[in-house]
Motif scaffolding. Structure first.
Motif, mmCIF file in Angstrom:
data_model
loop_
_atom_site.group_PDB
_atom_site.id
_atom_site.type_symbol
_atom_site.label_atom_id
_atom_site.label_comp_id
_atom_site.label_asym_id
_atom_site.label_seq_id
_atom_site.Cartn_x
_atom_site.Cartn_y
_atom_site.Cartn_z
ATOM 1 N N ASP A 53 47.797 38.671 32.341
ATOM 2 C CA ASP A 53 46.433 38.156 32.448
ATOM 3 C C ASP A 53 46.370 36.977 33.412
ATOM 4 O O ASP A 53 45.507 36.108 33.284
ATOM 5 C CB ASP A 53 45.913 37.740 31.065
ATOM 6 C CG ASP A 53 45.769 38.936 30.141
ATOM 7 O OD1 ASP A 53 45.374 40.019 30.627
ATOM 8 O OD2 ASP A 53 46.069 38.795 28.941
ATOM 9 N N THR A 55 47.400 35.819 37.706
ATOM 10 C CA THR A 55 46.940 36.082 39.069
ATOM 11 C C THR A 55 48.111 36.556 39.931
ATOM 12 O O THR A 55 49.270 36.342 39.593
ATOM 13 C CB THR A 55 46.354 34.812 39.719
ATOM 14 O OG1 THR A 55 47.353 33.791 39.720
ATOM 15 C CG2 THR A 55 45.119 34.339 38.984
ATOM 16 N N GLU A 127 42.842 38.356 40.448
ATOM 17 C CA GLU A 127 42.900 38.142 38.999
ATOM 18 C C GLU A 127 43.326 39.437 38.308
ATOM 19 O O GLU A 127 42.908 40.528 38.692
ATOM 20 C CB GLU A 127 41.531 37.703 38.478
ATOM 21 C CG GLU A 127 41.098 36.362 39.026
ATOM 22 C CD GLU A 127 39.711 35.968 38.547
ATOM 23 O OE1 GLU A 127 39.190 36.589 37.601
ATOM 24 O OE2 GLU A 127 39.149 35.035 39.150
ATOM 25 N N ALA A 129 43.965 41.473 34.476
ATOM 26 C CA ALA A 129 43.659 41.558 33.040
ATOM 27 C C ALA A 129 44.472 42.722 32.485
ATOM 28 O O ALA A 129 44.336 43.854 32.957
ATOM 29 C CB ALA A 129 42.169 41.775 32.806
ATOM 30 N N GLY A 130 45.325 42.411 31.556
ATOM 31 C CA GLY A 130 46.189 43.460 31.004
ATOM 32 C C GLY A 130 47.119 44.057 32.038
ATOM 33 O O GLY A 130 47.505 45.216 31.927
ATOM 34 N N THR A 134 41.347 43.108 38.289
ATOM 35 C CA THR A 134 39.985 43.080 37.742
ATOM 36 C C THR A 134 38.947 43.351 38.816
ATOM 37 O O THR A 134 37.787 43.599 38.503
ATOM 38 C CB THR A 134 39.681 41.696 37.135
ATOM 39 O OG1 THR A 134 39.746 40.724 38.189
ATOM 40 C CG2 THR A 134 40.663 41.358 36.032
#
Length: 148
Positions: A53, A55, A127, A129-130, A134
């Motif tokens: 999560d 960068t 970025e 996510a998981g 994103t």
């Protein structure tokens, strides 16, 4: 037939001394070094991972030509590999005048193209996510060289 060679005391001492120095440099580079210290630094692109999560950073070069056009400059266009550019980033941030050499290489390697009057090192921060992109990113200009 095998031959056994016996090292002299000086040979053993010199080899152990060199091995000890190399080990100390590797340990120092592991805990306190950066990619610029390779081969004794950690070379983080292979020694670490990004948080799922977190960068991911991607470095690129942008330039402005004498005609005012903004262009992308690949590492290959200046005779470098991407890793060499990334490893040079701390030096370019500290002393942007060093980037003049990259501009000189670009001009030499691309004689038919307009000369450069400005060179920027841009880091795009993606970025996650998981562990997946994103679709959100932001650009951060790390260093700028302007033709004097």
């Amino acid at each position: 037939m095998s031959q056994t060679t016996t090292l002299s005391r000086a040979g053993v001492v010199s080899r152990l001394s060199l091995a000890s120095i190399a080990l100390l440099l590797v340990l120092y580079g592991t805990f306190f070094g950066s990619d610029s210290d390779f081969p004794f630094g950690p070379f983080r692109m292979y020694a670490s991972r990004n948080a799922p999560d977190g960068t991911v950073n991607s470095l690129r070069l942008e330039a402005v030509t004498t005609q005012g056009e903004l262009i992308g400059v690949s590492a290959g266009a200046v005779g470098l590999r991407r890793a060499e550019l990334e490893g040079s980033l701390p030096h370019m941030k500290d002393e942007p005048a060093l980037m003049a050499e990259i501009v000189e290489r670009y001009d030499a390697n691309n004689p038919g193209k307009p000369p450069l009057v400005e060179l920027r090192v841009v880091v795009r921060v993606y970025e996650l996510a998981g562990g997946k992109e994103t679709g959100h990113w932001r650009d951060r200009i790390e260093a700028v060289w302007t033709k004097p």
